[in-house]
Design a protein around this motif. Structure first.
Motif, short mmCIF file in Angstrom:
data_model
loop_
_atom_site.label_atom_id
_atom_site.label_comp_id
_atom_site.label_asym_id
_atom_site.label_seq_id
_atom_site.Cartn_x
_atom_site.Cartn_y
_atom_site.Cartn_z
N MET A 1 5.90 -4.26 9.62
CA MET A 1 4.63 -4.22 9.14
C MET A 1 4.15 -3.33 8.89
SD MET A 1 1.15 -4.67 9.91
CE MET A 1 0.81 -6.04 10.45
N ASP A 2 5.21 -2.69 7.78
CA ASP A 2 5.35 -1.49 7.42
C ASP A 2 6.21 -1.85 6.15
OD1 ASP A 2 5.21 -0.02 9.07
OD2 ASP A 2 7.31 1.70 9.19
N ALA A 3 6.93 -2.51 5.95
CA ALA A 3 7.02 -3.51 4.62
C ALA A 3 5.92 -4.59 3.88
CB ALA A 3 8.19 -4.61 4.28
N LEU A 4 4.26 -4.95 5.03
CA LEU A 4 3.93 -5.38 4.11
C LEU A 4 2.58 -4.06 3.74
CD1 LEU A 4 2.49 -8.33 6.88
CD2 LEU A 4 3.38 -8.12 5.14
N VAL A 5 2.62 -3.14 4.49
CA VAL A 5 1.55 -2.41 4.00
C VAL A 5 1.92 -1.91 2.82
CG1 VAL A 5 0.79 0.54 4.03
CG2 VAL A 5 1.13 -1.55 6.46
N ILE A 6 3.25 -1.78 2.60
CA ILE A 6 3.98 -0.68 1.06
C ILE A 6 4.16 -1.62 0.08
CG2 ILE A 6 6.66 0.02 0.56
CD1 ILE A 6 7.59 0.87 2.91
N GLY A 7 3.84 -3.16 0.10
CA GLY A 7 3.72 -4.02 -0.44
C GLY A 7 2.38 -3.62 -1.37
N ALA A 8 1.66 -3.71 0.18
CA ALA A 8 0.09 -4.31 -0.59
C ALA A 8 -0.24 -2.63 -1.74
CB ALA A 8 -0.52 -3.96 0.76
N VAL A 9 0.03 -1.59 -1.13
CA VAL A 9 -0.22 -0.23 -1.90
C VAL A 9 0.45 -0.28 -3.01
CG1 VAL A 9 0.64 2.28 -2.06
CG2 VAL A 9 -0.11 1.08 0.27
N THR A 10 1.80 -1.09 -3.25
CA THR A 10 2.09 -1.11 -3.97
C THR A 10 1.74 -2.25 -5.39
OG1 THR A 10 4.56 -1.31 -3.66
CG2 THR A 10 4.68 -2.13 -5.58
N ILE A 11 1.06 -3.36 -5.06
CA ILE A 11 0.18 -4.63 -5.58
C ILE A 11 -1.28 -2.84 -5.88
CG2 ILE A 11 -0.99 -6.01 -5.77
CD1 ILE A 11 1.53 -7.37 -3.44
N VAL A 12 -1.86 -2.43 -5.24
CA VAL A 12 -3.05 -1.94 -5.70
C VAL A 12 -2.97 -0.99 -6.43
CG1 VAL A 12 -5.03 -0.97 -4.72
CG2 VAL A 12 -3.75 -2.63 -3.42
N ALA A 13 -1.33 0.08 -6.37
CA ALA A 13 -1.24 1.32 -7.24
C ALA A 13 -1.15 0.66 -9.33
CB ALA A 13 -0.35 1.64 -6.78
N ALA A 14 -0.07 -0.54 -8.48
CA ALA A 14 -0.05 -1.45 -10.04
C ALA A 14 -0.97 -1.55 -11.13
CB ALA A 14 1.70 -2.07 -9.73
#
Length: 246
Positions: A1-14
């Motif tokens: 779950m943490d990996a999915l959230v980190i991935g989502a934050v990365t995509i949104v920030a970029a």
């Protein structure tokens, strides 16, 4: 779950960076607050931000640079970055989280000011702001809007702002990453994270960039403003929350 959230934050920030041209570090620092220590996330954010800055500069072509202003900001910014690197070992726990959240609130609020007051352009304030920005970027990877506000207030001509900022942020980021490498913060775990999430960073940036060329200017301004307000409010909420638990 943490990996999915980190991935989502990365995509949104970029994506926000690709859409607006700024804000990757602000969004990333907010989103990563629950997964990295406030200072531990700095190398990851700066490497991604440096990557996106390179794409932005290549896309927009060569911008004129006011070298007298650039030298002033880089000299004071590097001094601040050195101080930021020296205080990093003491910035852990709730104090660091409060400082990061408060810095994000201030930075996002400053970025909302479209026409900074002329008095802000005084050279002595430029020295202070250059130092403070270097310190904040080195310690927390956020604070860029402060120096941008000084330049836009009249620190240099508007056509020079993009070029000055590119040199300033590039050198401060490189210095900070070098100092973190010397402190042992650039390790195999960070490289593994970059290998996993850099493709997501590029994908998010591409989506935002694609949208930015299809939105009318007034819609773009509204999206940027709403995003900055959201960043400031979330940062304020995080600050209140951490203070309440401290």
């Amino acid at each position: 779950m943490d990996a999915l959230v980190i991935g989502a934050v990365t995509i949104v920030a970029a994506a926000f960076r690709g859409l607006t041209g700024f804000g990757y570090a602000l969004v990333a620092a907010l989103g990563f607050a629950g997964f990295f220590s406030p200072v531990g996330m700095v190398p990851f954010i700066l490497i991604n931000d440096l990557l996106l800055t390179g794409f932005t500069v290549l896309d927009r072509g060569r911008s004129p640079i006011d070298w007298s202003v650039t030298r002033l900001l880089v000299a004071t910014g590097l001094a601040g970055a050195l101080c930021g690197s020296l205080i990093v070992p003491y910035l852990e726990g709730d104090l660091a989280r409060i400082l990061v959240s408060a810095t994000i609130v201030v930075a996002a609020s400053v970025a909302l000011v479209r026409n900074p007051p002329a008095w802000l352009a005084h050279r002595s304030l430029g020295i202070v702001i250059g130092f403070a920005t270097g310190l904040l970027l080195s310690a927390f990877a956020v604070g860029g809007p402060l120096v941008a506000a000084w330049l836009l207030a009249g620190g240099t001509r508007r056509e020079n702002v993009r070029g000055v900022l590119a040199v300033f942020f590039g050198l401060i980021d490189i210095f900070t990453l070098s100092s973190r490498a010397a402190m042992g913060a650039i390790d195999a775990d960070l490289l593994r994270l970059l290998i996993i999430y850099c493709p997501m960073t590029l994908a998010g940036f591409a989506c935002g960039y694609f949208l930015s060329h299809r939105l009318p200017p007034h819609v773009w301004e509204r999206v940027a403003a709403i995003g900055l307000v959201a960043i400031a409010l979330i940062g304020l909420a995080q600050t209140v929350y951490v203070v309440a638990l401290a």
